[in-house]
Design a protein around this motif. Structure first.
Motif, PDB file in Angstrom:
ATOM      1  N   MET A  28      23.182 -45.647  52.701  1.00  0.00           N
ATOM      2  CA  MET A  28      24.405 -45.260  52.792  1.00  0.00           C
ATOM      3  C   MET A  28      25.341 -46.204  52.016  1.00  0.00           C
ATOM      4  O   MET A  28      26.337 -45.786  51.495  1.00  0.00           O
ATOM      5  CB  MET A  28      25.015 -44.989  54.102  1.00  0.00           C
ATOM      6  CG  MET A  28      24.318 -43.763  54.774  1.00  0.00           C
ATOM      7  SD  MET A  28      24.364 -42.237  53.828  1.00  0.00           S
ATOM      8  CE  MET A  28      26.040 -41.809  53.474  1.00  0.00           C
ATOM      9  N   LYS A  29      25.173 -47.490  51.961  1.00  0.00           N
ATOM     10  CA  LYS A  29      25.845 -48.529  51.389  1.00  0.00           C
ATOM     11  C   LYS A  29      25.717 -48.393  50.084  1.00  0.00           C
ATOM     12  O   LYS A  29      26.664 -49.289  49.209  1.00  0.00           O
ATOM     13  CB  LYS A  29      25.631 -49.714  51.994  1.00  0.00           C
ATOM     14  CG  LYS A  29      25.976 -49.965  53.495  1.00  0.00           C
ATOM     15  CD  LYS A  29      25.833 -51.467  54.178  1.00  0.00           C
ATOM     16  CE  LYS A  29      25.905 -51.240  55.391  1.00  0.00           C
ATOM     17  NZ  LYS A  29      24.893 -51.721  56.147  1.00  0.00           N
ATOM     18  N   LYS A  30      25.061 -47.661  49.514  1.00  0.00           N
ATOM     19  CA  LYS A  30      24.819 -47.802  48.132  1.00  0.00           C
ATOM     20  C   LYS A  30      24.869 -46.495  47.317  1.00  0.00           C
ATOM     21  O   LYS A  30      24.869 -46.242  46.225  1.00  0.00           O
ATOM     22  CB  LYS A  30      23.454 -48.092  47.713  1.00  0.00           C
ATOM     23  CG  LYS A  30      22.902 -49.309  48.091  1.00  0.00           C
ATOM     24  CD  LYS A  30      21.519 -49.598  47.951  1.00  0.00           C
ATOM     25  CE  LYS A  30      21.154 -51.119  48.520  1.00  0.00           C
ATOM     26  NZ  LYS A  30      19.566 -51.297  48.779  1.00  0.00           N
ATOM     27  N   ILE A  31      25.578 -45.461  47.919  1.00  0.00           N
ATOM     28  CA  ILE A  31      25.754 -44.368  47.425  1.00  0.00           C
ATOM     29  C   ILE A  31      27.462 -44.104  46.973  1.00  0.00           C
ATOM     30  O   ILE A  31      28.186 -44.445  47.828  1.00  0.00           O
ATOM     31  CB  ILE A  31      25.482 -43.064  48.454  1.00  0.00           C
ATOM     32  CG1 ILE A  31      23.934 -43.105  48.529  1.00  0.00           C
ATOM     33  CG2 ILE A  31      25.960 -41.910  48.092  1.00  0.00           C
ATOM     34  CD1 ILE A  31      23.413 -42.109  49.566  1.00  0.00           C
ATOM     35  N   ASP A  32      27.516 -43.499  45.739  1.00  0.00           N
ATOM     36  CA  ASP A  32      28.926 -43.342  45.298  1.00  0.00           C
ATOM     37  C   ASP A  32      29.065 -41.650  45.411  1.00  0.00           C
ATOM     38  O   ASP A  32      28.186 -41.083  45.204  1.00  0.00           O
ATOM     39  CB  ASP A  32      29.292 -43.849  44.095  1.00  0.00           C
ATOM     40  CG  ASP A  32      29.283 -45.628  44.463  1.00  0.00           C
ATOM     41  OD1 ASP A  32      29.705 -45.810  45.454  1.00  0.00           O
ATOM     42  OD2 ASP A  32      29.187 -46.230  43.358  1.00  0.00           O
ATOM     43  N   ILE A  33      30.309 -41.356  45.102  1.00  0.00           N
ATOM     44  CA  ILE A  33      30.350 -40.020  44.738  1.00  0.00           C
ATOM     45  C   ILE A  33      31.062 -39.928  43.509  1.00  0.00           C
ATOM     46  O   ILE A  33      32.104 -40.812  43.106  1.00  0.00           O
ATOM     47  CB  ILE A  33      31.653 -39.221  45.968  1.00  0.00           C
ATOM     48  CG1 ILE A  33      30.784 -39.273  47.079  1.00  0.00           C
ATOM     49  CG2 ILE A  33      31.759 -37.729  45.413  1.00  0.00           C
ATOM     50  CD1 ILE A  33      31.815 -38.626  48.180  1.00  0.00           C
ATOM     51  N   ALA A  34      30.628 -39.182  42.624  1.00  0.00           N
ATOM     52  CA  ALA A  34      31.115 -39.108  41.186  1.00  0.00           C
ATOM     53  C   ALA A  34      31.363 -37.832  40.907  1.00  0.00           C
ATOM     54  O   ALA A  34      31.047 -36.539  41.076  1.00  0.00           O
ATOM     55  CB  ALA A  34      29.983 -39.622  40.116  1.00  0.00           C
ATOM     56  N   TYR A  35      32.386 -37.607  39.773  1.00  0.00           N
ATOM     57  CA  TYR A  35      32.938 -36.246  39.581  1.00  0.00           C
ATOM     58  C   TYR A  35      32.736 -36.231  37.827  1.00  0.00           C
ATOM     59  O   TYR A  35      33.032 -37.265  37.229  1.00  0.00           O
ATOM     60  CB  TYR A  35      34.506 -36.147  39.927  1.00  0.00           C
ATOM     61  CG  TYR A  35      34.988 -34.935  38.904  1.00  0.00           C
ATOM     62  CD1 TYR A  35      34.958 -33.666  39.593  1.00  0.00           C
ATOM     63  CD2 TYR A  35      35.705 -35.006  37.575  1.00  0.00           C
ATOM     64  CE1 TYR A  35      35.678 -32.646  38.955  1.00  0.00           C
ATOM     65  CE2 TYR A  35      36.108 -34.037  37.216  1.00  0.00           C
ATOM     66  CZ  TYR A  35      36.046 -32.958  37.700  1.00  0.00           C
ATOM     67  OH  TYR A  35      36.622 -31.539  36.968  1.00  0.00           O
ATOM     68  N   ILE A  56      26.779 -32.192  45.320  1.00  0.00           N
ATOM     69  CA  ILE A  56      27.749 -31.666  46.566  1.00  0.00           C
ATOM     70  C   ILE A  56      28.387 -30.228  46.377  1.00  0.00           C
ATOM     71  O   ILE A  56      28.298 -29.468  47.107  1.00  0.00           O
ATOM     72  CB  ILE A  56      28.759 -32.490  46.858  1.00  0.00           C
ATOM     73  CG1 ILE A  56      28.285 -34.016  47.311  1.00  0.00           C
ATOM     74  CG2 ILE A  56      29.536 -32.185  48.310  1.00  0.00           C
ATOM     75  CD1 ILE A  56      29.322 -35.380  47.307  1.00  0.00           C
ATOM     76  N   ILE A  99      30.555 -32.146  41.460  1.00  0.00           N
ATOM     77  CA  ILE A  99      30.910 -33.411  42.482  1.00  0.00           C
ATOM     78  C   ILE A  99      29.719 -33.807  43.273  1.00  0.00           C
ATOM     79  O   ILE A  99      28.990 -32.889  43.555  1.00  0.00           O
ATOM     80  CB  ILE A  99      31.788 -32.906  43.497  1.00  0.00           C
ATOM     81  CG1 ILE A  99      33.196 -32.648  42.698  1.00  0.00           C
ATOM     82  CG2 ILE A  99      32.075 -34.140  44.482  1.00  0.00           C
ATOM     83  CD1 ILE A  99      34.211 -32.079  43.963  1.00  0.00           C
ATOM     84  N   TYR A 101      26.731 -37.046  44.661  1.00  0.00           N
ATOM     85  CA  TYR A 101      26.406 -38.360  45.303  1.00  0.00           C
ATOM     86  C   TYR A 101      25.427 -38.965  44.084  1.00  0.00           C
ATOM     87  O   TYR A 101      24.963 -38.186  43.516  1.00  0.00           O
ATOM     88  CB  TYR A 101      25.429 -38.389  46.372  1.00  0.00           C
ATOM     89  CG  TYR A 101      26.298 -37.991  47.741  1.00  0.00           C
ATOM     90  CD1 TYR A 101      27.270 -38.750  48.257  1.00  0.00           C
ATOM     91  CD2 TYR A 101      25.909 -36.759  48.468  1.00  0.00           C
ATOM     92  CE1 TYR A 101      27.901 -38.492  49.291  1.00  0.00           C
ATOM     93  CE2 TYR A 101      26.650 -36.360  49.531  1.00  0.00           C
ATOM     94  CZ  TYR A 101      27.680 -37.331  50.072  1.00  0.00           C
ATOM     95  OH  TYR A 101      28.382 -36.931  51.149  1.00  0.00           O
ATOM     96  N   GLU A 102      25.789 -40.386  43.867  1.00  0.00           N
ATOM     97  CA  GLU A 102      25.206 -41.147  42.963  1.00  0.00           C
ATOM     98  C   GLU A 102      24.206 -42.220  43.626  1.00  0.00           C
ATOM     99  O   GLU A 102      24.930 -43.032  44.442  1.00  0.00           O
ATOM    100  CB  GLU A 102      25.833 -41.500  41.784  1.00  0.00           C
ATOM    101  CG  GLU A 102      26.047 -40.607  40.743  1.00  0.00           C
ATOM    102  CD  GLU A 102      26.939 -41.446  39.632  1.00  0.00           C
ATOM    103  OE1 GLU A 102      27.460 -40.613  38.719  1.00  0.00           O
ATOM    104  OE2 GLU A 102      26.985 -42.511  39.538  1.00  0.00           O
TER     105      GLU A 102
ATOM    106  N   ASN B  63      35.074 -42.235  37.135  1.00  0.00           N
ATOM    107  CA  ASN B  63      34.965 -40.934  37.564  1.00  0.00           C
ATOM    108  C   ASN B  63      34.327 -41.009  38.899  1.00  0.00           C
ATOM    109  O   ASN B  63      33.565 -40.173  39.328  1.00  0.00           O
ATOM    110  CB  ASN B  63      34.021 -39.973  36.733  1.00  0.00           C
ATOM    111  CG  ASN B  63      32.702 -40.458  36.313  1.00  0.00           C
ATOM    112  OD1 ASN B  63      32.532 -41.891  36.588  1.00  0.00           O
ATOM    113  ND2 ASN B  63      32.018 -39.775  35.932  1.00  0.00           N
ATOM    114  N   ILE B  65      33.815 -42.271  42.973  1.00  0.00           N
ATOM    115  CA  ILE B  65      34.599 -42.503  44.331  1.00  0.00           C
ATOM    116  C   ILE B  65      33.413 -43.541  44.828  1.00  0.00           C
ATOM    117  O   ILE B  65      32.179 -43.385  45.159  1.00  0.00           O
ATOM    118  CB  ILE B  65      34.603 -41.608  45.379  1.00  0.00           C
ATOM    119  CG1 ILE B  65      35.270 -40.372  44.501  1.00  0.00           C
ATOM    120  CG2 ILE B  65      35.179 -41.845  46.612  1.00  0.00           C
ATOM    121  CD1 ILE B  65      35.378 -39.096  45.426  1.00  0.00           C
TER     122      ILE B  65
END
Lengths: 604, 205
Positions: A28-35, A56, A99, A101-102, B63, B65
């Motif tokens: 969880m500490k390594k996940i980002d959200i990208a658009y 997502i 949108i 998770y990365e 881009n 978050i």
């Protein structure tokens, strides 16, 4: 609190639920959200993958050779292969604002240190399929029907030398309390049953001093120790026998008795079969109809593979056909004709009663007039039993499907000659022909004529095969489900998927003169003849199985027949969606194979 | 021209009132290229009377978050919580047992944001809530650049319906921007959703 929400979401995505709580915390500490806006190119052969994406919202298309290969939607993830092998054939393009998770490449590779996660991603298609299916099985009623023959009690076999006298053999049988005697021949076995003793000794000319091999019956019906019990039941039902000899390679392991087997099964498939046999009037048969549907529902709920359910139902329907044939056709006429079923029934793939696709082949020189009345009676009986009329009028009541052998040969000539839409359809229907009653040699004769007619006529075969390209590739149907609307969020699983396999395989079998009519049997035979390799064959069978089982579920839920081929992928569980998607990928692969095999791009 | 001059003057006046050298970094030029999207939960809607309950913030870069650096703090509070607001943010008094004292929470937040531009929905209120505490503590108000997402949304949509009323409610914007509703309303979730809206509005082609 809120971090927990994110965590729950990740956890709901297979295979992340396999991670331990602490591994998940680290992740969880390594996940980002990208658009990413529409049309962004995420991965391509020249653009190396830098992250693992979990959607997502939005969707992503995977293109191979500029053709849509796969579509990923909310909850889907991609692309482990591109990360692990640092290369990909496909181009991943955002289809609808994304949108996601990365998980960065290095973190993902770290994640792969986890054995369970690793195996999920590294396994090839087939085992992954199996994995998902097992996973699905866990959630449903686990089935005792996946039990193997080795799991059940087997009776000790009484094996005697062929030179032994009948008297001594019977004594030995008595000692061992065996129901049958097996006679060891040079490299095989034969069997002596009570029927043999009654027919050949009491009513025949042999006495107890003769050697046992004189009264033994050859062609032992056996089953492998590793086979499924369900197959044992099928074999008994089909061959109308009460016991099977269980083999382990070349060795006899024991005898499987029907009584023991039945006690293993809570359903009453065999009882249905027996009742069909005992039926004297059409009303007796009618009373049995509702047992059919119950049987299907129980079996599927128990997780039995669809191909076995359909086989069993077909075996039962076959009995019905035989019975009705007996009721309608006078004894002297029975040997002069062959009743055949075609379409899904001929392929033994029907579950519920689909349209009657049947025909009658009449011996040359017989009086065709005599059969007309009998056939219209047969047709009306079948209607009463709930086999709907065939919309295309492929039925014994139609003179076109009730004619002599030579007339069928003429039809084959004209089908192959004009290649019109009707001809191709008739030919396709006839390719699935299976004889259910009467003189089956008549069908063989017509079939042999057909094979010789198409021998080395690859140009004609290509025209037949071309039909698989008539319907849009399923994956683009799927993508239309993504952007929704047109198909009311549904896709036609028959046209989109099943047809391509069934028809493609059927055409290949015409080319290689394979007599089997069941699609899975056909694929196995094609593999045996080296037309397709083992892996591809397994993939095709798994895909076909997946599509059929999803379709069966739709059929069980559908209100009417027209609706039953349509499924809404959104209503499927994630696992099933994955399976469906993978199956469609395999179908696309198969289509490519067919295009190459028959040079379809050269056929206009 | 005049506006920017005025702003500069205001900032330097604000700067001159800073009474703690450790927070000089708030006035340094931002070179991180990141934005901070944040949201607060409070005991009510009046910055004068009501108090902070929690702060949630995420960084946005390009881009992305950066969830991995999510900031979340619950604050121990003096007064009683208005039962009405409990229904909204679902922070019960007992949830605050592990909470931090106000001073520490605010300081941690300031370290998290640095001099990065701030992004939010109805940001004015959240900033006012923070200022309520920074003023007595450090003598200053937040000097960061402010970006209001509802304003961007308004500008983008006003050209389509020049005379019409534009619905600026959070849920409406969420829906219009096709951002998934993450369910529970808490500071971090709201900050993440606001960040998604911000990305959508600024990165969309």
């Amino acid at each position: 609190m809120s971090i927990l929400d994110q965590r729950k979401l990740i956890e709901s995505i297979h295979p992340f639920e396999l991670l331990s709580s602490s591994a998940l915390d680290t992740l969880m500490k390594k996940i980002d959200i990208a658009y990413y806006p529409k049309d962004t190119l995420l991965i391509s052969p020249s653009l190396e993958s830098i992250a693992f994406y979990i959607i997502i919202k939005g969707s992503v298309k995977e293109l191979i050779d500029d053709e849509v290969y796969s579509v990923f939607n909310a909850g889907d993830s991609f692309d482990a292969d591109a990360l692990i092998y640092s290369t990909t054939k496909g181009k991943f393009v955002v289809d609808e604002d994304l949108i996601c998770y990365e998980i960065k490449k290095n973190d993902f590779i770290d994640l792969m240190q986890n054995k369970d996660v690793q195996s999920y991603f590294l396994q090839d298609f087939v085992t992954r399929h199996q994995n998902l299916k097992d996973y699905e099985l866990q959630s449903e009623l686990s089935s005792f029907l996946i039990a193997k023959v080795s799991d059940i009690f087997l009776h000790e076999a009484c094996i005697v030398e062929p030179t032994q006298s009948i008297y001594n053999a019977l004594v030995e049988q008595q000692d061992k309390k065996a129901k049958v005697i097996l006679v060891k021949e040079i490299d095989s076995y034969s069997i002596v049953t009570d029927t043999d003793i009654r027919k050949k000794m009491l009513l025949g000319k042999f006495n107890t001093d003769d050697t046992i091999d004189k009264i033994a019956t050859k062609n032992l019906i056996t089953i492998d120790i590793n086979d499924f019990l369900f197959n044992a039941l099928l074999s008994m039902t089909h061959n109308e026998i009460k016991r099977l000899v269980v083999m382990n390679k070349d060795k006899v392991e024991g005898i499987l008795e029907q009584l023991d087997l039945l006690s293993y099964f809570a359903n009453h498939s065999h009882l249905v079969a027996v009742q069909i046999d005992k039926a004297k009037t059409i009303d007796d048969l009618k009373n049995l109809q509702k047992d059919f549907k119950n049987l299907i529902i129980t079996l599927t709920a128990k997780g039995v593979k669809v191909r076995y359910v359909t086989k069993l139902v077909s075996a039962l329907n076959l009995k019905v056909y035989k019975k009705v044939f007996d009721m309608c056709v006078d004894k002297p006429l029975q040997n002069k004709c062959a009743l055949i079923v075609m379409g899904s029934e001929g392929r033994e793939e029907q579950t519920f009663k689909t349209d009657q696709d049947n025909a009658l082949i009449i011996e040359d020189c017989a009086d065709t007039q005599k059969f007309e009345e009998a056939m219209s009676k047969l047709n009306s009986y079948l209607l009463e039993l709930g086999f709907p009329k065939c919309k295309g009028n492929v039925m014994v009541t139609n003179a076109y499907w009730r004619k002599e052998v030579y007339a069928y040969k003429n039809s084959i000539d004209s089908w192959a000659h004009d290649m019109g839409e009707d001809s191709l359809r008739n030919l396709s229907i006839f390719l699935d022909a299976k004889c259910v009653a009467g003189n089956c040699a008549l069908l063989d004769e017509v079939n042999n004529y057909m094979y010789s007619h198409f021998y080395q006529r690859d140009d004609v075969l290509a025209h037949i095969a071309k039909a698989i390209l008539n319907f849009q590739t399923p994956i683009s149907m799927f993508s239309s489900f993504v952007t929704d609307k047109e198909y009311n969020n549904k896709l036609d699983i028959k046209k989109g998927g099943i047809f391509a396999i069934v028809h493609g395989v059927r055409t290949l079998c015409l080319q290689y003169e394979i007599k089997a009519t069941n699609t899975i049997e056909r694929i196995k035979e094609l593999n045996r003849q080296g037309v397709i390799d083992k892996i591809f064959a397994t993939e095709l069978i798994e895909s076909f199985d997946t599509l059929s089982s999803i379709r069966l579920k739709a059929m069980l839920e559908a209100k009417d027949l027209d609706e039953s081929n349509y499924i809404n992928p959104n209503n499927l569980q994630k696992n099933q969606r994955d399976l469906l998607k993978d199956s469609f990928k395999i179908i696309n692969k198969f289509k490519k194979f067919m295009i190459f095999h028959f040079h379809l791009n050269m056929v206009s | 021209m005049i506006a920017s001059l005025l702003k500069k003057l205001k900032t330097s006046a604000n700067h001159s009132r800073l009474n703690d050298k450790n927070f000089e970094f708030l006035f340094e030029e931002d070179t991180s290229g990141e934005y901070v999207v944040f949201d607060t939960e409070t005991t009510g809607l009046d910055p004068k009377k009501d108090e902070l309950l929690s702060i949630g913030a995420v960084k946005v870069k390009g881009n992305k978050i950066i969830i991995s650096e999510t900031f979340e703090v619950l604050i121990r509070n003096s007064g009683k919580i208005n039962p009405k607001s409990i229904e909204i943010h679902q922070i019960r008094p007992c949830d605050l047992e592990n909470a931090k004292v106000m001073d520490l929470a605010i300081k941690e937040f300031l370290h998290f944001i640095g001099s990065r531009p701030l992004v939010g929905y109805y940001l004015e209120f959240d900033v006012a809530m923070i200022n309520k505490y920074t003023k007595p503590m450090l003598g200053i108000t937040l000097p960061n650049k402010m970006i209001e997402v509802s304003e961007i949304y308004f500008d983008k949509n006003v050209s389509l319906i020049p005379q019409g009323n534009i619905d600026l409610r959070f849920d409406t914007i969420l829906k219009k921007c096709e951002v998934p509703d993450m369910g529970a309303h808490n500071a971090v979730n709201d900050a993440i959703m606001t960040a998604m809206i911000y990305l959508k509005l600024t990165k969309e082609k």
